[in-house]
Design a protein around this motif. Sequence first.
Motif, PDB file in Angstrom:
ATOM      1  N   TYR A  95     -38.371  29.740  71.041  1.00 33.24           N
ATOM      2  CA  TYR A  95     -36.918  29.871  70.919  1.00 33.24           C
ATOM      3  C   TYR A  95     -36.430  29.333  69.574  1.00 33.24           C
ATOM      4  O   TYR A  95     -35.636  29.984  68.890  1.00 33.24           O
ATOM      5  N   SER A  96     -36.929  28.168  69.170  1.00 34.61           N
ATOM      6  CA  SER A  96     -36.463  27.600  67.904  1.00 34.61           C
ATOM      7  C   SER A  96     -36.900  28.467  66.721  1.00 34.61           C
ATOM      8  O   SER A  96     -36.137  28.632  65.766  1.00 34.61           O
ATOM      9  N   THR A  97     -38.096  29.040  66.795  1.00 36.72           N
ATOM     10  CA  THR A  97     -38.541  29.942  65.733  1.00 36.72           C
ATOM     11  C   THR A  97     -37.632  31.157  65.669  1.00 36.72           C
ATOM     12  O   THR A  97     -37.176  31.554  64.593  1.00 36.72           O
ATOM     13  N   GLN A  99     -34.559  31.471  66.639  1.00 30.46           N
ATOM     14  CA  GLN A  99     -33.239  31.083  66.130  1.00 30.46           C
ATOM     15  C   GLN A  99     -33.275  30.866  64.617  1.00 30.46           C
ATOM     16  O   GLN A  99     -32.364  31.253  63.902  1.00 30.46           O
ATOM     17  N   ARG A 100     -34.312  30.224  64.125  1.00 30.91           N
ATOM     18  CA  ARG A 100     -34.407  29.925  62.697  1.00 30.91           C
ATOM     19  C   ARG A 100     -34.528  31.189  61.859  1.00 30.91           C
ATOM     20  O   ARG A 100     -34.035  31.247  60.741  1.00 30.91           O
ATOM     21  N   LEU A 101     -35.188  32.206  62.391  1.00 30.99           N
ATOM     22  CA  LEU A 101     -35.349  33.455  61.655  1.00 30.99           C
ATOM     23  C   LEU A 101     -34.022  34.186  61.473  1.00 30.99           C
ATOM     24  O   LEU A 101     -33.910  35.068  60.623  1.00 30.99           O
ATOM     25  N   ALA A 102     -33.018  33.809  62.235  1.00 28.90           N
ATOM     26  CA  ALA A 102     -31.690  34.426  62.125  1.00 28.90           C
ATOM     27  C   ALA A 102     -30.870  33.832  60.985  1.00 28.90           C
ATOM     28  O   ALA A 102     -29.804  34.357  60.660  1.00 28.90           O
ATOM     29  N   ASP A 103     -31.357  32.772  60.371  1.00 23.09           N
ATOM     30  CA  ASP A 103     -30.601  32.110  59.311  1.00 23.09           C
ATOM     31  C   ASP A 103     -31.456  31.959  58.048  1.00 23.09           C
ATOM     32  O   ASP A 103     -31.931  30.861  57.738  1.00 23.09           O
ATOM     33  N   PRO A 104     -31.653  33.061  57.318  1.00 22.02           N
ATOM     34  CA  PRO A 104     -32.499  32.982  56.120  1.00 22.02           C
ATOM     35  C   PRO A 104     -31.939  32.066  55.038  1.00 22.02           C
ATOM     36  O   PRO A 104     -32.704  31.494  54.259  1.00 22.02           O
TER      37      PRO A 104
END
Length: 117
Positions: A95-97, A99-104
């Motif tokens: 989940y954290s990965t 989510q992080r991919l949504a904010d380059p």
Amino acid sequence: VLFGNAGDLDDYGFAESIDEAISYLEDLLLKFPVGHVAKVKEGCDDDVAQTSYFWGTWLQTERVTERSAHIQLRAYLHKFYGIRGLSEKRASLDYSTYQRLADPVALYAEGRLTYTS
């Protein structure tokens, strides 16, 4: 292979302790780039003309692509979390990965985004 085959729960590779392997991989995961931005055609505003894998992923998910090294690290963590019965940690990592991919922009600021120019 240092930690055995990622898909084989009985193959620990050279890892003597599963807990030490988890700790090592978790530390390593904090240092690896998470996402990647690839080339897109300059001056092209037609989505159909953008044929790159990156662009297709961005259009469908609004996320950048995950680096293959990061995917492999997650696979090994999944393996060892599974052996230890830590299914919540597996889900939290995914989940954290995601989510992080949504904010380059944030990934770039952290030095965790690679790109092709």
